[in-house]
Design a protein around this motif. Sequence first.
Motif, PDB file in Angstrom:
ATOM      1  N   GLY A  44     -23.818   6.594 -19.720  1.00  0.00           N
ATOM      2  CA  GLY A  44     -25.006   5.808 -19.411  1.00  0.00           C
ATOM      3  C   GLY A  44     -25.942   5.550 -20.578  1.00  0.00           C
ATOM      4  N   LYS A  45     -25.548   5.895 -21.787  1.00  0.00           N
ATOM      5  CA  LYS A  45     -26.415   5.692 -22.947  1.00  0.00           C
ATOM      6  C   LYS A  45     -26.759   4.213 -23.138  1.00  0.00           C
ATOM      7  N   THR A  46     -25.764   3.360 -23.107  1.00  0.00           N
ATOM      8  CA  THR A  46     -25.994   1.927 -23.299  1.00  0.00           C
ATOM      9  C   THR A  46     -26.778   1.342 -22.131  1.00  0.00           C
ATOM     10  N   THR A  47     -26.501   1.789 -20.926  1.00  0.00           N
ATOM     11  CA  THR A  47     -27.270   1.322 -19.766  1.00  0.00           C
ATOM     12  C   THR A  47     -28.744   1.669 -19.943  1.00  0.00           C
ATOM     13  N   LEU A  48     -29.021   2.896 -20.354  1.00  0.00           N
ATOM     14  CA  LEU A  48     -30.407   3.302 -20.589  1.00  0.00           C
ATOM     15  C   LEU A  48     -31.045   2.451 -21.672  1.00  0.00           C
ATOM     16  N   LEU A  49     -30.361   2.260 -22.790  1.00  0.00           N
ATOM     17  CA  LEU A  49     -30.879   1.454 -23.890  1.00  0.00           C
ATOM     18  C   LEU A  49     -31.171   0.026 -23.433  1.00  0.00           C
ATOM     19  N   ASN A  50     -30.271  -0.551 -22.667  1.00  0.00           N
ATOM     20  CA  ASN A  50     -30.477  -1.916 -22.181  1.00  0.00           C
ATOM     21  C   ASN A  50     -31.631  -2.005 -21.189  1.00  0.00           C
ATOM     22  N   CYS A  51     -31.840  -0.966 -20.393  1.00  0.00           N
ATOM     23  CA  CYS A  51     -33.000  -0.946 -19.499  1.00  0.00           C
ATOM     24  C   CYS A  51     -34.293  -0.827 -20.307  1.00  0.00           C
ATOM     25  N   LEU A  52     -34.310   0.060 -21.283  1.00  0.00           N
ATOM     26  CA  LEU A  52     -35.521   0.259 -22.090  1.00  0.00           C
ATOM     27  C   LEU A  52     -35.904  -0.987 -22.867  1.00  0.00           C
ATOM     28  N   SER A  53     -34.912  -1.721 -23.339  1.00  0.00           N
ATOM     29  CA  SER A  53     -35.185  -2.929 -24.116  1.00  0.00           C
ATOM     30  C   SER A  53     -35.353  -4.160 -23.234  1.00  0.00           C
ATOM     31  N   THR A  54     -35.358  -3.981 -21.941  1.00  0.00           N
ATOM     32  CA  THR A  54     -35.533  -5.013 -20.911  1.00  0.00           C
ATOM     33  C   THR A  54     -34.389  -6.023 -20.869  1.00  0.00           C
ATOM     34  N   ARG A  55     -33.273  -5.706 -21.473  1.00  0.00           N
ATOM     35  CA  ARG A  55     -32.093  -6.569 -21.375  1.00  0.00           C
ATOM     36  C   ARG A  55     -31.448  -6.419 -20.001  1.00  0.00           C
ATOM     37  N   LEU A  56     -31.790  -5.333 -19.322  1.00  0.00           N
ATOM     38  CA  LEU A  56     -31.262  -5.021 -18.003  1.00  0.00           C
ATOM     39  C   LEU A  56     -32.407  -4.446 -17.181  1.00  0.00           C
ATOM     40  N   LEU A  57     -32.578  -4.914 -15.959  1.00  0.00           N
ATOM     41  CA  LEU A  57     -33.635  -4.378 -15.105  1.00  0.00           C
ATOM     42  C   LEU A  57     -33.138  -3.125 -14.395  1.00  0.00           C
ATOM     43  N   PRO A  58     -33.949  -2.074 -14.378  1.00  0.00           N
ATOM     44  CA  PRO A  58     -33.531  -0.844 -13.695  1.00  0.00           C
ATOM     45  C   PRO A  58     -33.604  -1.009 -12.183  1.00  0.00           C
TER      46      PRO A  58
END
Length: 175
Positions: A44-58
Amino acid sequence: MTDEPLLRVSALSKFYGSRVGCDNVSFDLWPSEVLAVVGESGSGKTTLLNCLSTRLLPSSGTASYRMRDGQFRELYRMSEAERRFLMRTDWGFVHQNPADGLRMTVSAGANVGERLMAVGDRHYGKIRATAVDWLSRVEIEEDRIDDEPRAFSGGMRQRLQIARNLVTGPRLVFM
């Protein structure tokens, strides 16, 4: 140093149906601090990074960023234009695959210079001189400034991407 963090994350989770991308992540990130997330492939490292950078909504949770005026803003309540502005000014994002973070058909100098132009620089000579300086900082020879990234090795592409992101002095860099 300020007495408030740069980024506050609380109970951040991302689910893909019944699959967990990341679950209940909370932390504060302070100015000049380095935070490393370590885990196995698929953890889940990339998922977390993408959520933090707003590339992905949590799926749930919050992340608030301390803006330059000192006020905290909830990242997921910002407009797309506001988030894009942060990505051009306050944030850097170094992709695992450098081709995803570079414009492969423009020169190395232009890759660095675009970031400078995004924050208002317009003098060609000054932009080029700054690009040369940053290329040398990441150990890319000055005579390669007009070469396209596709002519570079993978390591050189990664270093070019780092120069492209650091040239504007971002307050937060995602890697």
